[in-house]
Design an enzyme around this catalytic site. Sequence first.
Site, PDB file in Angstrom:
ATOM      1  N   HIS A 103       0.802  -1.228   0.000  1.00 14.66           N
ATOM      2  CA  HIS A 103       0.000   0.000   0.000  1.00 14.66           C
ATOM      3  C   HIS A 103       0.831   1.273   0.000  1.00 14.66           C
ATOM      4  CE1 HIS A 103      -4.000  -1.836   0.881  1.00 14.66           C
ATOM      5  NE2 HIS A 103      -3.275  -2.744   1.500  1.00 14.66           N
ATOM      6  N   LYS A 144      -8.486  13.915   4.733  1.00 11.47           N
ATOM      7  CA  LYS A 144      -7.596  12.753   4.725  1.00 11.47           C
ATOM      8  C   LYS A 144      -6.591  12.945   5.847  1.00 11.47           C
ATOM      9  CE  LYS A 144      -6.569  13.912   0.361  1.00 11.47           C
ATOM     10  NZ  LYS A 144      -6.667  12.673  -0.418  1.00 11.47           N
ATOM     11  N   ARG A 145      -5.788  11.904   6.133  1.00 15.91           N
ATOM     12  CA  ARG A 145      -4.737  12.083   7.124  1.00 15.91           C
ATOM     13  C   ARG A 145      -3.814  13.226   6.715  1.00 15.91           C
ATOM     14  NH1 ARG A 145      -4.313   8.178  11.377  1.00 15.91           N
ATOM     15  NH2 ARG A 145      -2.339   9.236  11.858  1.00 15.91           N
ATOM     16  N   LYS A 199       0.679  14.500   1.108  1.00 14.89           N
ATOM     17  CA  LYS A 199      -0.693  14.814   0.695  1.00 14.89           C
ATOM     18  C   LYS A 199      -0.882  16.317   0.476  1.00 14.89           C
ATOM     19  CE  LYS A 199      -2.602  10.795   3.207  1.00 14.89           C
ATOM     20  NZ  LYS A 199      -3.276   9.948   2.203  1.00 14.89           N
ATOM     21  N   THR A 243      -8.658   6.478  -1.958  1.00 15.10           N
ATOM     22  CA  THR A 243      -9.999   5.934  -2.143  1.00 15.10           C
ATOM     23  C   THR A 243     -11.029   7.035  -1.915  1.00 15.10           C
ATOM     24  OG1 THR A 243      -9.804   5.150   0.132  1.00 15.10           O
ATOM     25  CG2 THR A 243      -9.539   3.511  -1.602  1.00 15.10           C
ATOM     26  N   LYS A 261     -14.718   8.194  -3.877  1.00 14.74           N
ATOM     27  CA  LYS A 261     -15.997   8.519  -3.217  1.00 14.74           C
ATOM     28  C   LYS A 261     -16.496   9.882  -3.673  1.00 14.74           C
ATOM     29  CE  LYS A 261     -14.262   5.868   0.677  1.00 14.74           C
ATOM     30  NZ  LYS A 261     -13.470   5.955   1.923  1.00 14.74           N
TER      31      LYS A 261
HETATM   32  I1  GPV Z   1       1.242   1.392   4.213  1.00 17.43           I
HETATM   33  N1  GPV Z   1      -2.295   3.509   3.404  1.00 17.43           N
HETATM   34  C1  GPV Z   1      -2.794   3.774   4.656  1.00 17.43           C
HETATM   35  O1  GPV Z   1      -3.882   4.327   4.794  1.00 17.43           O
HETATM   36  N2  GPV Z   1      -2.084   3.420   5.761  1.00 17.43           N
HETATM   37  C2  GPV Z   1      -0.918   2.741   5.682  1.00 17.43           C
HETATM   38  O2  GPV Z   1      -0.308   2.414   6.711  1.00 17.43           O
HETATM   39  C3  GPV Z   1      -0.443   2.442   4.375  1.00 17.43           C
HETATM   40  C4  GPV Z   1      -1.110   2.850   3.256  1.00 17.43           C
HETATM   41  C5  GPV Z   1      -3.124   3.879   2.232  1.00 17.43           C
HETATM   42  C6  GPV Z   1      -2.425   4.578   1.085  1.00 17.43           C
HETATM   43  O3  GPV Z   1      -1.709   5.694   1.581  1.00 17.43           O
HETATM   44  C7  GPV Z   1      -3.507   5.022   0.094  1.00 17.43           C
HETATM   45  O4  GPV Z   1      -2.936   5.628  -1.029  1.00 17.43           O
HETATM   46  C8  GPV Z   1      -4.340   3.813  -0.327  1.00 17.43           C
HETATM   47  O5  GPV Z   1      -5.458   4.232  -1.081  1.00 17.43           O
HETATM   48  C9  GPV Z   1      -4.835   3.048   0.877  1.00 17.43           C
HETATM   49  O6  GPV Z   1      -3.772   2.711   1.746  1.00 17.43           O
HETATM   50  C10 GPV Z   1      -5.553   1.775   0.509  1.00 17.43           C
HETATM   51  O7  GPV Z   1      -4.793   1.034  -0.405  1.00 17.43           O
END
Ligand code: GPV
Length: 800
Positions: free
Chosen positions: A356, A535-536, A541, A643, A647
């Site tokens: 991820h 988002k975080r 970001k 994601t 949405k």
């Molecule tokens: I590694 N992501 C997350 O939320 N936490 C993590 O520890 C890790 C990855 C996220 C990515 O940052 C996003 O781009 C992605 O859409 C999401 O994982 C789901 O795949």
Amino acid sequence: MNIATPPRTTADAFRDDILRHLTYEIGTDPSHAQVQDWRLALSFAVRDRIVDSWFAATRKTYEAGAKRVYYLSMEFLIGRLLEDGIVNLRLLDEARGALSQLGVDFDTVLSDEPDAALGNGGLGRLAACFLESLSTLGCPAYGYGIRYEHGLFRQSFEGGRQMEAPETWLLQRHAWEFERPEASYPIGFGGSVETKGGTTVWTPSECVFAEAFDTPIVGWQGRWANTLRLWSAKAANPFDLSSFNRGAFAEAAQPEALARTISRVLYPDDTTEQGKELRLKQEFFLTAAALRDILRRFDSEHDDLGKLPAKVAIQLNDTHPAIAGPELVRILHDERGMSFEDAMATATACLSYTNHTLLPEALESWGEGLFGRLLPRHLQIVDRIDSAHAKANPSRSLSVRADHQVKMGELSFVMAHKVNGVSALHTGLMKETVFEELHRLHPDRIVNQTNGVTPRRWLLSCNPRLSGLITETIGEGWVDDLERLKELEPSIEDAGWRQRYADAKRGNKADLAAWMAEAHGLTVDPDAMFDVQIKRLHEYKRQHLNILEAIALWQEIKDAPSGNHVPRVKIFAGKAAPGYFFAKDIIRLINDVAQVINADAATRDFFQVVFLPNYNVTLAERLIPAADLSEQISTAGKEASGTGNMKFALNGALTIGTLDGANVEIREHVGAENFFLFGMTADEVVARRKVENHAAQAIAADPRLKRALDAIKDGLFSPDEPDRYVHIVENLSGPDYFLVSSDFTDYWRASREVDAAYADAETWTRKAALNTARSGWFSSDRTIRGYMSDIWNAESLLTG
Ligand code: GPV
């Protein structure tokens, strides 16, 4: 093989069920019942109906001798479950009717439910969408995770600064789970390893029990339900009676407290490595308990371990459960007597791994000292796996073990039959960067599965105005066949229909404005453009790019307050990891900027900035349907997928974004003319970093950027402490690793294109509606079908 849709319930039958639960389960009389009592009674009435599907699905799976999918994840960000259950069972009218007969407000009851915040962000929310899609598709599956007593921290602001308080979702009775004291396994740590007569035995020195709690996850129309099984840690010897008898009460309670620490808190980091011993213990705890459970279920049906890969697919959600590789080998080899080679081949055929992130700081690795102390046998097995892999691949130069570390990404790759990325761009970059050599050795192993979101929660349930219009226009088939949203396209040519689409958005914005007034005392104009970044908080970001644009826009409006400005409200929400000080300073900066801008009478009618506290799933469900503009502005190459971006597009917000993650595919689907693209590509980013003084050059070339940075540096937004944000300005003028300054000018340009498009309401609505009509591909049903066919070789047990 068909499992019939469960019979519909009437409002009267539902009312009786609610009253029965209120009386006999909650033990409360209707005249004394509080909102929480009604909520629990309603939840139990809904749960009964889910349990029926759940049992039917379990029976069907055993009857068919079907393969099961096991999704191992340290996070499941499921949010509220009551409305989800009601919507999926299509009981909305009945539930509303039943409560109204009882004189209870339905919406008040729904909003009483705490968010189950057992995740940080996208990774955890993806796992929750996947569980729902697995049930909708009728694929037998279990989610395995940890039942954290405290989910993600609760965020508030003090003087603009993020404050963190523990999340206490379990203080109230949790309606959705079933405790399973009978499903309890001892999990060992530490100790010693001995080899006698050819067999190796690990004798742990410490032991805790993992106890299961099951939550049924129901799919669309209640045709199938799978299980989310969360493990809670319990002491092996809960109570030290001899200490107690000596009067040492605290000491007596210690074993219990120590053991429970393992499932106490969710680590609040997001894409940063958490190198704590407790974290490794949590990872092993989840994984070992899950594998015990998987093998117990397998043994109850089969007696030939060779069949394991045909009956069991285990998905590792990032490397957090990567210890599954060595643990499964250990069980098969040490405990079940398989040869090491066969154990490794069997484990690999069962396991697959999703990556991820490419951020180097997020790639897990453990010092061999810690790893060997906690998991001595596993360290030996990792070394053996590593040498077996090296032997089979003589040209190999990498290693699972380097610099006295165990590298979990490499380990996961070597022990998986498939490895996947989460967007086309991300998967391509995986092949070129982190896993370049492993990809060369195993060219068929890496596959792409672009993320998706469940349309039940992220359109049908959260946006009733729009989903009502859609169903009226094309029927209900889109709910589990989201690509049918394409059938909306002819209607988009109809001005009357477009007006109804615009009215739905306007209604959602008015609701949000009313809620912001009531909950936070904010006044915003629902006719202004709602420009949303939620988002975080992370430098990649680039919330700071967004706030720089806000400052520059405010300055521009101030220069010509009587000009023709497009009214805008910038809305932010998101949490920063408690130890990520730069991200916390960005939050504080945004709050400080908001305070100054919102107090400016000359610009207030055109521009406002809002940071909403405590972002969670429920707040996302409120904000996304009301958004006009979706900010997806990460430095290209850094956001694996995203994601939230999906949405927003589905709910008719236009995206301003870079060519990063799934933005690329969203733009391809909705059409380049319906997407505001800006910024450098991933390749250009890499090249730009090599330009000396790139940030200084960008600033010198753009007076707007310079002026905005100067305002921050001069303390305009922090008059009581003018130096407060100097370090941020210095970062953006110097190293600027995430290229905020270099992308600013193009971001500004795109944002003015957004203004021009928004000023033409007809055009805007057409673009928005086309985003909805063309986002059907981003359903997590499509994603799960991809995993089922390309990775798991699993089948749906639903027909027709
Ligand atoms: I590694 N992501 C997350 O939320 N936490 C993590 O520890 C890790 C990855 C996220 C990515 O940052 C996003 O781009 C992605 O859409 C999401 O994982 C789901 O795949």
